[in-house]
Design a protein around this motif. Sequence first.
Motif, PDB file in Angstrom:
ATOM      1  N   ASP A   1     -51.298  24.198 -62.399  1.00 22.41           N
ATOM      2  CA  ASP A   1     -51.905  23.132 -63.194  1.00 22.41           C
ATOM      3  C   ASP A   1     -52.939  23.633 -64.188  1.00 22.41           C
ATOM      4  O   ASP A   1     -53.303  22.912 -65.117  1.00 22.41           O
ATOM      5  CB  ASP A   1     -52.586  22.101 -62.267  1.00 22.41           C
ATOM      6  CG  ASP A   1     -51.579  21.174 -61.613  1.00 22.41           C
ATOM      7  OD1 ASP A   1     -50.373  21.359 -61.845  1.00 22.41           O
ATOM      8  OD2 ASP A   1     -51.995  20.263 -60.886  1.00 22.41           O
TER       9      ASP A   1
ATOM     10  N   VAL B   1     -59.571  17.798 -62.563  1.00 19.84           N
ATOM     11  CA  VAL B   1     -59.459  16.753 -61.534  1.00 19.84           C
ATOM     12  C   VAL B   1     -60.355  17.084 -60.340  1.00 19.84           C
ATOM     13  O   VAL B   1     -61.088  16.229 -59.836  1.00 19.84           O
ATOM     14  CB  VAL B   1     -57.983  16.599 -61.079  1.00 19.84           C
ATOM     15  CG1 VAL B   1     -57.875  15.643 -59.895  1.00 19.84           C
ATOM     16  CG2 VAL B   1     -57.117  16.122 -62.240  1.00 19.84           C
TER      17      VAL B   1
ATOM     18  N   GLN C   1     -51.669  11.857 -63.649  1.00 22.70           N
ATOM     19  CA  GLN C   1     -50.999  12.921 -62.897  1.00 22.70           C
ATOM     20  C   GLN C   1     -49.711  13.363 -63.607  1.00 22.70           C
ATOM     21  O   GLN C   1     -49.343  14.531 -63.557  1.00 22.70           O
ATOM     22  CB  GLN C   1     -50.686  12.443 -61.481  1.00 22.70           C
ATOM     23  CG  GLN C   1     -51.918  12.284 -60.608  1.00 22.70           C
ATOM     24  CD  GLN C   1     -52.716  11.018 -60.918  1.00 22.70           C
ATOM     25  OE1 GLN C   1     -52.157  10.011 -61.351  1.00 22.70           O
ATOM     26  NE2 GLN C   1     -54.021  11.050 -60.720  1.00 22.70           N
TER      27      GLN C   1
ATOM     28  N   HIS D   1     -48.835  17.233 -64.741  1.00 17.76           N
ATOM     29  CA  HIS D   1     -47.634  17.960 -64.329  1.00 17.76           C
ATOM     30  C   HIS D   1     -46.660  18.219 -65.471  1.00 17.76           C
ATOM     31  O   HIS D   1     -45.779  19.061 -65.334  1.00 17.76           O
ATOM     32  CB  HIS D   1     -46.963  17.252 -63.147  1.00 17.76           C
ATOM     33  CG  HIS D   1     -47.688  17.533 -61.871  1.00 17.76           C
ATOM     34  ND1 HIS D   1     -47.517  18.693 -61.153  1.00 17.76           N
ATOM     35  CD2 HIS D   1     -48.659  16.860 -61.214  1.00 17.76           C
ATOM     36  CE1 HIS D   1     -48.310  18.701 -60.102  1.00 17.76           C
ATOM     37  NE2 HIS D   1     -49.024  17.592 -60.114  1.00 17.76           N
TER      38      HIS D   1
ATOM     39  N   TYR E   1     -46.633  12.998 -53.587  1.00 21.53           N
ATOM     40  CA  TYR E   1     -46.677  12.094 -54.745  1.00 21.53           C
ATOM     41  C   TYR E   1     -46.415  10.644 -54.384  1.00 21.53           C
ATOM     42  O   TYR E   1     -46.944   9.746 -55.020  1.00 21.53           O
ATOM     43  CB  TYR E   1     -45.707  12.594 -55.833  1.00 21.53           C
ATOM     44  CG  TYR E   1     -46.153  13.959 -56.260  1.00 21.53           C
ATOM     45  CD1 TYR E   1     -47.313  14.103 -57.009  1.00 21.53           C
ATOM     46  CD2 TYR E   1     -45.508  15.113 -55.822  1.00 21.53           C
ATOM     47  CE1 TYR E   1     -47.803  15.359 -57.338  1.00 21.53           C
ATOM     48  CE2 TYR E   1     -45.991  16.374 -56.143  1.00 21.53           C
ATOM     49  CZ  TYR E   1     -47.141  16.479 -56.906  1.00 21.53           C
ATOM     50  OH  TYR E   1     -47.640  17.718 -57.198  1.00 21.53           O
TER      51      TYR E   1
ATOM     52  N   PRO F   1     -51.579  10.737 -56.051  1.00 18.13           N
ATOM     53  CA  PRO F   1     -51.977  10.090 -57.322  1.00 18.13           C
ATOM     54  C   PRO F   1     -52.595   8.713 -57.089  1.00 18.13           C
ATOM     55  O   PRO F   1     -53.619   8.390 -57.695  1.00 18.13           O
ATOM     56  CB  PRO F   1     -50.657   9.996 -58.093  1.00 18.13           C
ATOM     57  CG  PRO F   1     -49.844  11.134 -57.579  1.00 18.13           C
ATOM     58  CD  PRO F   1     -50.183  11.215 -56.117  1.00 18.13           C
TER      59      PRO F   1
END
Lengths: 152, 152, 152, 152, 152, 152
Positions: A22, A29, A80, A84, B108, E112
Amino acid sequence: MDDVTRPDTRYARGLRNLAAIDGEAGQRVIDALADIAPDFARLVIEFPFGDIYDRPGLDLRSREIATVAALAAMGNARPQLEVHLHAALNVGVSRAELIEILMQMAVYAGFPAALNALFAAKAVFSQRDAAGPDASGSDAALRDGVASGRAP
Amino acid sequence: MDDVTRPDTRYARGLRNLAAIDGEAGQRVIDALADIAPDFARLVIEFPFGDIYDRPGLDLRSREIATVAALAAMGNARPQLEVHLHAALNVGVSRAELIEILMQMAVYAGFPAALNALFAAKAVFSQRDAAGPDASGSDAALRDGVASGRAP
Amino acid sequence: MDDVTRPDTRYARGLRNLAAIDGEAGQRVIDALADIAPDFARLVIEFPFGDIYDRPGLDLRSREIATVAALAAMGNARPQLEVHLHAALNVGVSRAELIEILMQMAVYAGFPAALNALFAAKAVFSQRDAAGPDASGSDAALRDGVASGRAP
Amino acid sequence: MDDVTRPDTRYARGLRNLAAIDGEAGQRVIDALADIAPDFARLVIEFPFGDIYDRPGLDLRSREIATVAALAAMGNARPQLEVHLHAALNVGVSRAELIEILMQMAVYAGFPAALNALFAAKAVFSQRDAAGPDASGSDAALRDGVASGRAP
Amino acid sequence: MDDVTRPDTRYARGLRNLAAIDGEAGQRVIDALADIAPDFARLVIEFPFGDIYDRPGLDLRSREIATVAALAAMGNARPQLEVHLHAALNVGVSRAELIEILMQMAVYAGFPAALNALFAAKAVFSQRDAAGPDASGSDAALRDGVASGRAP
Amino acid sequence: MDDVTRPDTRYARGLRNLAAIDGEAGQRVIDALADIAPDFARLVIEFPFGDIYDRPGLDLRSREIATVAALAAMGNARPQLEVHLHAALNVGVSRAELIEILMQMAVYAGFPAALNALFAAKAVFSQRDAAGPDASGSDAALRDGVASGRAP
């Protein structure tokens, strides 16, 4: 050397994977959690990045394809998804491939989910272009170095 | 030769891709639509399989990784998840890789989504095992033949 | 005359339906895709507007009621909800009817989904009022001309 | 005459609307709640059917189109989708129109949501066919009597 | 005294509960509905706050824990999540407890959803801190007065 | 004594918490993963139960209220909802309180989500009743012993 920073701990492995995948976006974050939920910042590093992304059974390129597809399909995790999309480019998925993945989500999650994800990709590509030729050139550079193995 | 079966139409291309990717499971879905929504059966073949999966910019292995991840994360499409777990195996994703993708979805979409998808995978693997050594052996056989290119 | 602009192609039909239903708002979405995913812009015109909205079995008023309800209930597609609130007004659904539809979504998707959709409607109605009496008058004008048939 | 059964209370109005719209299927849901959450059975009658469906600003045909679309798009409420497919037929939406609405959901919620909803419709149509010519004939009969107004 | 403001009506009870639980944030939502859907403003007061939150079987602290968890997990209702983070603090859930609840949502709805909810909490805590020592002190003050019973 | 079973490891703590909270239902999930994803069984024990449920900042009663609310609202995790309805009863939430929580979800996630969750509760209560007076009596017994602290 304490438990958290020993190079073989979940935390240390997670931090390494987070940086490799990331990059700055991930670190931002973690930093933003520091004053409200520092334990959650630690858990983000330990579980997703120390436990899951560290596993040898699937290459990082495939992992990021899965994550980008899932976040686009869920349609309620724009921050998010942007992190990604950067991550996918960092580990060797090309911009053209990302566009294909997001278009395909129209089939499974509907056209609005695909459209909103494509506009997230447009924002991410612009950020990388604005960061100058080196940064945007690094998409390809990383691709050559990373695609075959796991994390650098 | 009419418009629908000309080898270069979207329908003909879609039918070819459907057979290569989803195999019998896909055809059963199409058949089940025949008496209630035959036009939708045609659209399923034309748009997802004739338009999207036919595009050259992304290999089928990556496409199925994206689809399996999205369906697992959405958590409300068990029949389609089973079809695409078969499809992923058909185009060269291994069982171990599928397990990794589904485990990753816990990050996720939460642990329930991952668990329910893993139990769908358990059911799919059993179906293939029950179909005998040839069918289950074909996971690996297909992998060698398909993984590098697009559809057979 | 090439394949894409021939008046009887899916693309040409889709473009006509897009203009009649979504008007400028729809065209802006298509334009915004031009530099990142032009093929998806084409597919948006061909599949939703060339294939689905072109079908004779359901009047456009009913189609837009269904779309507005679905987008409000899903709750994660605000830009598309706004486009289709405009579209519903364009094809003859009144403001008062839209409010009823969105209120009803509280029953099926919860009060937050209904509230957020009502605030989207508030924004759309303001945009139309700000565009002057002609534009806002056209809600009713269009209603008389369109409600009975399909697209103008 | 107590408060609950006075013909002008929300409960009494709700009960009338429930019977007119959902018919036996709605009553079965209410009955099934009796031993576990009787207050919720009362609230289902009072709020959705006494407050919302009783409002004069939108005809029942449009209300059921909105509900069927929303439930199909949400994709996690199969029992309620079946109840409202019956309800839509009861208030004058034809089988062919329902198929169109469900097909259209592929655009907004993806092909799996549309497919699963179409198979729910297939089950509902079979139930009505199995109930004999009178019951299935009543689709059309009701259509003539109900479509223009609100509830019978 | 008309039906709406009689102290024993659902509306009057709902208004009292809304003020006690959501405070100013709730009232702002009601006010914002006034020009577009005044009937829905009334229904929000009558059903959630007059019917549900008024029931004696569950303390308000538990009700707000349930609501905050649900809204965080659904991930598509940020404005309502902020209102109920305020509400939870108003009825005696501590900031530290809210952080725990939101972290726990990572297990069920994914990281998330938990992250986005934690950032909503960060915004809510800042708003209360900016409102001065009295307002932020009132978190604890309310806790002592409210946690054992229902609404003040 | 190896790393996994040392009483102070995340795994050992998770196993203890899993037994105390989810009881047999939790263990059955772990067992069912053994032949397909044993590593995921370990992660389920380590992260949700070893990391999250083990944290001291929130009592187990509140944790289970949050989980039951979230799973009911999400509406696509019936097996996990049943496990946590058992768990909530195990840690001292009463049947009547569970019904209140699920009814409240109608406000946030819609009536279908609330209805489907209430029918899941009906099934869970029946299972416990069928298991005999001791098992069903243990709802109350556990309540007295557990509600004030964390795990037994």
